[in-house]
Write a protein that holds these residues in place. Structure first.
Motif, PDB file in Angstrom:
ATOM      1  N   PHE A  38      47.879  36.784  37.660  1.00 10.48           N
ATOM      2  CA  PHE A  38      47.744  37.902  38.579  1.00 10.48           C
ATOM      3  C   PHE A  38      46.652  38.852  38.106  1.00 10.48           C
ATOM      4  CE2 PHE A  38      52.152  36.446  38.720  1.00 10.48           C
ATOM      5  CZ  PHE A  38      52.221  36.078  40.061  1.00 10.48           C
ATOM      6  N   LYS A  39      45.994  39.471  39.058  1.00 11.47           N
ATOM      7  CA  LYS A  39      44.930  40.416  38.754  1.00 11.47           C
ATOM      8  C   LYS A  39      45.510  41.817  38.612  1.00 11.47           C
ATOM      9  CE  LYS A  39      41.474  37.676  41.054  1.00 11.47           C
ATOM     10  NZ  LYS A  39      40.405  37.585  42.016  1.00 11.47           N
ATOM     11  N   ARG A  40      44.896  42.626  37.769  1.00  9.25           N
ATOM     12  CA  ARG A  40      45.314  44.009  37.583  1.00  9.25           C
ATOM     13  C   ARG A  40      44.240  44.890  38.200  1.00  9.25           C
ATOM     14  NH1 ARG A  40      46.591  45.778  31.712  1.00  9.25           N
ATOM     15  NH2 ARG A  40      48.429  44.540  32.180  1.00  9.25           N
ATOM     16  N   ASP A  41      44.634  45.721  39.169  1.00 11.91           N
ATOM     17  CA  ASP A  41      43.701  46.597  39.877  1.00 11.91           C
ATOM     18  C   ASP A  41      42.526  45.810  40.450  1.00 11.91           C
ATOM     19  OD1 ASP A  41      45.275  48.829  39.203  1.00 11.91           O
ATOM     20  OD2 ASP A  41      44.218  49.071  37.289  1.00 11.91           O
ATOM     21  N   GLY A  42      42.804  44.608  40.948  1.00  8.35           N
ATOM     22  CA  GLY A  42      41.781  43.776  41.567  1.00  8.35           C
ATOM     23  C   GLY A  42      40.865  43.057  40.598  1.00  8.35           C
TER      24      GLY A  42
END
Length: 151
Positions: A38-42
């Motif tokens: 998963f990405k964090r803040d895009g």
């Protein structure tokens, strides 16, 4: 059971040393940048996992693996500790690699290596959806993860 499988890119060329004694043993160390799901803040994030390889596999690493090469390793997690020069106890965690192999073709790897300065894992260019890549597997297009029956 202690078993780990990782796929990622080498952050630098493997560092190889040889043990002392009558039959010197090659010992290679490298760090894998493994993308998080998963990405964090895009933004894509990665874990940087230290790996150690012994013997012929270490020599293979030295000869063929380079910074940015995408590989798959399997092995076991090993923890340890030592006291540094300042008298502080340092704890270590690394993967002792039992199996290793390339995770992409040389052409794709060379294209990624041409990128200026390796700072983070570079995504491999994705072929068109459902294109046979020659090894009997089909590529899954980006963004389809939610539709798959497994995660």
């Amino acid at each position: 059971m202690n078993k780990v499988v990782l796929m990622g890119r080498l952050t630098r060329d493997p560092e190889v040393r040889y043990s002392q004694g009558d039959n010197p043993l090659a010992i290679a160390r490298f760090t894998l940048a493994v993308d998080r799901r998963f990405k964090r803040d895009g933004e894509q994030t990665a874990d940087f996992i230290n790996c150690v390889v012994f013997g012929k596999s270490a020599e293979f690493s030295e000869r063929y693996f380079r910074q940015g090469t995408k590989i798959v390793v399997s092995g076991r997690i090993q923890t340890g500790s030592y006291t540094n020069r300042d008298g502080v106890k340092v704890y270590t965690t690394e993967v002792v690699v039992e199996e290793q192999e390339f995770a992409e073709s040389k052409a794709v790897s060379d294209a990624n290596a041409a990128n200026a300065g390796y700072r983070a894992p570079a995504p491999a260019p994705a072929p068109a959806p459902s294109v046979d890549v020659g090894d009997g597997f089909m590529n899954i297009p980006d963004g389809i993860d939610e539709e798959l029956p497994f995660n």
